[in-house]
Enzyme design. Structure first.
Site, mmCIF file in Angstrom:
data_model
loop_
_atom_site.group_PDB
_atom_site.id
_atom_site.type_symbol
_atom_site.label_atom_id
_atom_site.label_comp_id
_atom_site.label_asym_id
_atom_site.label_seq_id
_atom_site.Cartn_x
_atom_site.Cartn_y
_atom_site.Cartn_z
ATOM 1 N N LYS A 179 -4.861 -16.670 5.168
ATOM 2 C CA LYS A 179 -6.263 -16.495 4.799
ATOM 3 C C LYS A 179 -6.496 -16.705 3.315
ATOM 4 O O LYS A 179 -7.450 -17.350 2.917
ATOM 5 C CB LYS A 179 -6.730 -15.068 5.113
ATOM 6 C CG LYS A 179 -6.857 -14.731 6.556
ATOM 7 C CD LYS A 179 -7.347 -13.286 6.695
ATOM 8 C CE LYS A 179 -6.430 -12.376 5.965
ATOM 9 N NZ LYS A 179 -6.234 -11.088 6.061
ATOM 10 N N ARG A 204 -10.844 -4.093 9.879
ATOM 11 C CA ARG A 204 -9.497 -4.098 10.454
ATOM 12 C C ARG A 204 -9.415 -3.331 11.754
ATOM 13 O O ARG A 204 -8.385 -3.331 12.417
ATOM 14 C CB ARG A 204 -8.513 -3.443 9.488
ATOM 15 C CG ARG A 204 -8.268 -4.334 8.322
ATOM 16 C CD ARG A 204 -7.014 -3.984 7.595
ATOM 17 N NE ARG A 204 -6.885 -4.938 6.511
ATOM 18 C CZ ARG A 204 -5.759 -5.307 5.960
ATOM 19 N NH1 ARG A 204 -4.635 -4.783 6.377
ATOM 20 N NH2 ARG A 204 -5.738 -6.164 4.992
ATOM 21 N N ARG A 221 6.773 -15.463 -0.346
ATOM 22 C CA ARG A 221 5.558 -15.448 -1.162
ATOM 23 C C ARG A 221 5.809 -15.022 -2.612
ATOM 24 O O ARG A 221 6.502 -14.042 -2.875
ATOM 25 C CB ARG A 221 4.528 -14.508 -0.534
ATOM 26 C CG ARG A 221 3.219 -14.459 -1.306
ATOM 27 C CD ARG A 221 2.052 -14.135 -0.444
ATOM 28 N NE ARG A 221 2.164 -12.843 0.234
ATOM 29 C CZ ARG A 221 1.311 -12.443 1.167
ATOM 30 N NH1 ARG A 221 0.318 -13.214 1.535
ATOM 31 N NH2 ARG A 221 1.471 -11.272 1.745
ATOM 32 N N ARG A 253 5.359 -9.380 -4.516
ATOM 33 C CA ARG A 253 4.738 -8.071 -4.292
ATOM 34 C C ARG A 253 5.717 -7.165 -3.568
ATOM 35 O O ARG A 253 6.453 -7.613 -2.707
ATOM 36 C CB ARG A 253 3.463 -8.220 -3.460
ATOM 37 C CG ARG A 253 2.267 -8.378 -4.332
ATOM 38 C CD ARG A 253 0.939 -8.363 -3.633
ATOM 39 N NE ARG A 253 0.949 -8.251 -2.192
ATOM 40 C CZ ARG A 253 0.110 -8.899 -1.397
ATOM 41 N NH1 ARG A 253 -0.764 -9.735 -1.911
ATOM 42 N NH2 ARG A 253 0.137 -8.721 -0.102
ATOM 43 N N ARG A 289 2.931 -3.891 9.623
ATOM 44 C CA ARG A 289 1.589 -4.459 9.504
ATOM 45 C C ARG A 289 1.233 -5.299 10.727
ATOM 46 O O ARG A 289 0.080 -5.309 11.171
ATOM 47 C CB ARG A 289 1.479 -5.305 8.234
ATOM 48 C CG ARG A 289 1.311 -4.447 6.991
ATOM 49 C CD ARG A 289 1.770 -5.154 5.730
ATOM 50 N NE ARG A 289 0.862 -6.211 5.325
ATOM 51 C CZ ARG A 289 1.181 -7.136 4.417
ATOM 52 N NH1 ARG A 289 2.370 -7.119 3.848
ATOM 53 N NH2 ARG A 289 0.332 -8.064 4.087
#
Ligand SMILES: [Zn+2]
Length: 207
Positions: A15, A83, A122, A155, A166
């Site tokens: 996203k 969410r 990432r 992160r 998640r």
């Protein structure tokens, strides 16, 4: 004609990248609850984000309401909210009061393998927020931001364990929203494995 968009995608569904392109090319306001929450200096929020837990509804809804109230007619992309079904119902109330609507809900489908590579590969520039991936989209110089030459970081919540938590939360809590928005006739499902920007733009521009 711009449409107000909501993305529903699993963690690391891609996203963020699409939103950035839409903001740069099409003047969208990107409303990312993840980014807004990470900017808040609060130990409990930081801990919940790091553990992949959902953040208290009231905090998130206050942030969203403020942001939606300040758009001045610009089109927006909602990323990371709602969410849960309860948040979706709450969002409809807020939008109603502000005389706004979601025009399009994009259901981004991505395989588990791809998601895990995206998460563990990432890299983020702490200075300009641009994201990279060492498997799919490496920076020109390893570990250095192409745009501003700062050192890239990982992160702390980008690891496989947090991803699993998640992902489970996504399937149990977030996925029911697809049916909620299908009943409003707003959902388009898109294969999120490869070049999806062109596809999304054609969907946005198609009435
Ligand atoms: Zn940078």
């Amino acid at each position: 004609m711009s449409k107000n968009i909501l993305f529903i995608a699993p963690p690391a569904g891609g996203k963020g990248t699409i939103c950035r392109v839409l903001v740069e090319k099409d003047n969208y306001v990107h409303i990312s609850t993840g980014e807004m929450l990470r900017d808040i200096e609060d130990e409990k929020i930081k801990r919940d984000l790091a553990n992949g837990n959902l953040i208290d509804d009231k905090i998130v809804i206050d942030l969203i309401t403020k942001k939606l109230s300040s758009l001045n007619g610009k089109p927006f992309i909602l990323d990371g909210f709602p969410r849960t079904l309860a948040q979706g119902i709450e969002l409809d109330k807020i939008l109603n009061e502000l005389n706004l609507t979601i025009d399009l809900v994009i259901d981004l489908k991505v395989s588990n393998d791809t998601l895990i590579k995206r998460i563990t590969g990432r890299l983020i520039c702490p200075h300009c927020n641009r994201t990279y991936n060492k498997f799919f989209m490496p920076p020109r110089v390893s570990g250095i931001c192409d745009v501003c030459n700062n050192n890239l970081i990982k992160r702390t919540d980008d690891n496989e364990e947090t991803f699993k938590v998640r992902y489970k939360t996504f399937i149990e809590e977030t996925f029911p929203l697809i049916d909620f928005y299908k009943s409003q006739g707003k959902v388009i499902s898109i294969d999120g494995e490869d070049n999806i920007y062109e596809h999304i733009v054609s969907v946005i521009n198609n009435d």
